[in-house]
Design an enzyme around this catalytic site. Sequence first.
Site, PDB file in Angstrom:
ATOM      1  CD  GLN A 262      43.199  -2.693  34.583  1.00  0.00           C
ATOM      2  OE1 GLN A 262      43.444  -4.032  35.446  1.00  0.00           O
ATOM      3  NE2 GLN A 262      41.515  -2.047  35.003  1.00  0.00           N
TER       4      GLN A 262
ATOM      5  CE  LYS B 219      42.343  -6.686  36.789  1.00  0.00           C
ATOM      6  NZ  LYS B 219      41.628  -5.998  35.914  1.00  0.00           N
TER       7      LYS B 219
ATOM      8  CG  ASP C 141      39.161  -8.057  32.033  1.00  0.00           C
ATOM      9  OD1 ASP C 141      38.829  -8.589  32.972  1.00  0.00           O
ATOM     10  OD2 ASP C 141      39.837  -7.266  31.414  1.00  0.00           O
TER      11      ASP C 141
END
Length: 291
Positions: free
Chosen positions: A96, A52, A119
Amino acid sequence: MKLIDGKKIASEIKQEIAVQVNEIVERGERPPHLAAVLVGHDGGSETYVAFKIKDCGEVGFKSSLIRFEDNVTEDELLAKVNELNNDDNLDGFIVQLPLPKHISEQKIIEAINPKKDVDGFHPENVGRMVIGLPSFVSATPFGIVELLKRYNIETSGKNCVIVGRSNIVGRPLSVLMSQKAVNATVTVAHSRTHNLEEVCRNADILIAAIGVPEFVKGNMVKEGAVVIDVGTTRVKSDKTKSGWKLKGDVLFEEVADKCSYITPVPGGVGPMTRVSLLLNTMLSAKKEIYK
Ligand code: NAP
């Protein structure tokens, strides 16, 4: 059969994003900024976060990595989320997953400001997506729909069978595929589905998001179907340096001959998932979701 090249499409999208970043910077504004919060040292999570950060660099985004050890408390993590929520120099951030067991993932997800939830996991974004409002859509479903669009694959009126109903793939994808922009007729199958082979054989577009390597065999696929393989399971291999390789949910050798389009693993859905996070961050920077 045509191979759907997710890697190529993702690279094209990255170039488009980089052009937009240039325009932003030339106007004298700051580039889009994504932060990632990483707890602990899980190998998979380390790799995903490293990708990322690398992707951000490639398109000219600013990125920040915030690390905590495994023993961080839920309160400490919530405090960091609150700080990031209020950071005007940040367009979006991700925490995460998975998190250590003593921390409630749902609590953390719900603490994220939906306007920075790139997200797309916050219930507000999920709810907005369901009723067709602009929303951050989770990366894998977003990437799959984009892939179908970019390959000009006809979806309107088609029977789409999605195997898997997880909150990050199958379920949100079922909503996207049934929206008016896509117009598919959607069936969501799962481990309790009766006559799964027959259900799958009815699909014009078959999407496997199960996590069982090579589950979808040739006899489960209609002649001419479009097959999207989301699965990525690490299996041991003596042919690779790392000692493992990625396997999809589709038995490629059997299915490829029957279908019109198919995504490979790796190189299909995976790169699109990665680029979708960049797309969401750009949407956030341009205030296109929450105006
Ligand atoms: P998950 O949360 O484990 O969900 C799996 C789903 O598959 C569940 O709904 C389950 O049904 C269903 N299922 C499992 N075994 C089945 C069977 N034998 N027959 C029918 N349905 C079955 O998994 P996920 O997070 O959605 O991920 C699925 C796969 O996609 C994994 O391999 C994951 O690594 C991969 N993935 C790839 C990407 C990418 O970017 N390429 C992104 C995300 C995930 P029940 O609900 O009934 O248990």
